[in-house]
Write an enzyme that holds these catalytic residues in place. Sequence first.
Site, PDB file in Angstrom:
ATOM      1  N   SER A 195      45.436  28.982  16.080  1.00 56.88           N
ATOM      2  CA  SER A 195      46.821  28.587  15.806  1.00 56.88           C
ATOM      3  C   SER A 195      47.001  28.195  14.337  1.00 56.88           C
ATOM      4  O   SER A 195      48.069  28.400  13.760  1.00 56.88           O
ATOM      5  CB  SER A 195      47.272  27.466  16.742  1.00 56.88           C
ATOM      6  N   HIS A 223      40.305  19.161  10.127  1.00 52.52           N
ATOM      7  CA  HIS A 223      39.689  18.347  11.180  1.00 52.52           C
ATOM      8  C   HIS A 223      40.765  17.468  11.812  1.00 52.52           C
ATOM      9  O   HIS A 223      41.553  16.851  11.094  1.00 52.52           O
ATOM     10  CB  HIS A 223      38.581  17.488  10.566  1.00 52.52           C
ATOM     11  N   GLU A 227      27.589  19.664   2.586  1.00 48.02           N
ATOM     12  CA  GLU A 227      26.522  19.975   3.541  1.00 48.02           C
ATOM     13  C   GLU A 227      26.515  19.088   4.788  1.00 48.02           C
ATOM     14  O   GLU A 227      25.762  19.327   5.715  1.00 48.02           O
ATOM     15  CB  GLU A 227      25.179  19.991   2.812  1.00 48.02           C
TER      16      GLU A 227
HETATM   17  C1  GRF Z   1      41.957  22.432  15.302  1.00 44.57           C
HETATM   18  O1  GRF Z   1      42.304  21.276  16.009  1.00 44.57           O
HETATM   19  C2  GRF Z   1      41.133  22.067  14.111  1.00 44.57           C
HETATM   20  O2  GRF Z   1      41.499  20.837  13.548  1.00 44.57           O
HETATM   21  C3  GRF Z   1      39.754  21.979  14.686  1.00 44.57           C
HETATM   22  O3  GRF Z   1      39.701  23.029  15.616  1.00 44.57           O
HETATM   23  C4  GRF Z   1      40.993  23.323  16.080  1.00 44.57           C
HETATM   24  C5  GRF Z   1      41.248  24.771  15.837  1.00 44.57           C
HETATM   25  O4  GRF Z   1      42.455  25.166  16.432  1.00 44.57           O
HETATM   26  N1  GRF Z   1      38.762  22.053  13.632  1.00 44.57           N
HETATM   27  P1  GRF Z   1      43.043  26.611  16.164  1.00 44.57           P
HETATM   28  O5  GRF Z   1      41.954  27.609  16.550  1.00 44.57           O
HETATM   29  O6  GRF Z   1      43.432  26.730  14.735  1.00 44.57           O
HETATM   30  O7  GRF Z   1      44.220  26.703  17.087  1.00 44.57           O
END
Ligand code: GRF
Length: 206
Positions: A6, A102, A135
């Site tokens: 997404s 994140h 890292e």
């Molecule tokens: C998101 O919540 C991102 O913060 C985390 O993984 C999820 C990925 O979602 N690292 P998408 O595949 O972009 O919908």
Amino acid sequence: MSGRGSNLQAIIDNIEKGALSAEIAVVISDQEDAYALERARKHKIPAVHIDAKKHKTRDAYDAALVGELKKRTVDLVCLAGFMRIITPVLIKAFPNRILNIHPSLLPAFPGLHVQKKALNHGVKFSGCTVHFVDEGVDTGPIIIQAVVPVLDNDTENSLSERILKQEHKIYSRAIQLFAEGRLTIEGRHVFTISGKTDTEEFLINP
Ligand code: GRF
């Protein structure tokens, strides 16, 4: 990408409507059936599956990633839900040119299942962070954060959704700042040339 993509879709949409001046050279996933690859194909963006089973070590996998990225003269690597630990092989090939998103306000709640961790901890705010990748796991210099309230009746799902909406905004914004050459890194600090200067902004919940 490892999954639904997404964040990728939000980036594609922003590029298509002229809100982000970038070009996606390739979308790579370690999962053959990742919906992210499908999304890329729908928009005529090269979509590549790199299979972990065909590479014996993490280093070998990352070397394959680097090969694919260099072949396409990629300037910036954007991770979003890429469920692999990446190695110095990738990081050294793209120094300060790998971003990750994140779903927490780092350094709170690194790692996995972080919305659940935020709820269990009883925090009143959570949010998301775009950071440069180093890292460690979710430890790199922070570029942008967005804050959302945590409500009494929140579930992992409702909080994740609220955070995701903001992810879709700040990832494109971070990429745009990078593309405009407005980000400078000094140690842990990322300075944004002509960034926000409002010193009176605050949030209270409840
Ligand atoms: C998101 O919540 C991102 O913060 C985390 O993984 C999820 C990925 O979602 N690292 P998408 O595949 O972009 O919908």
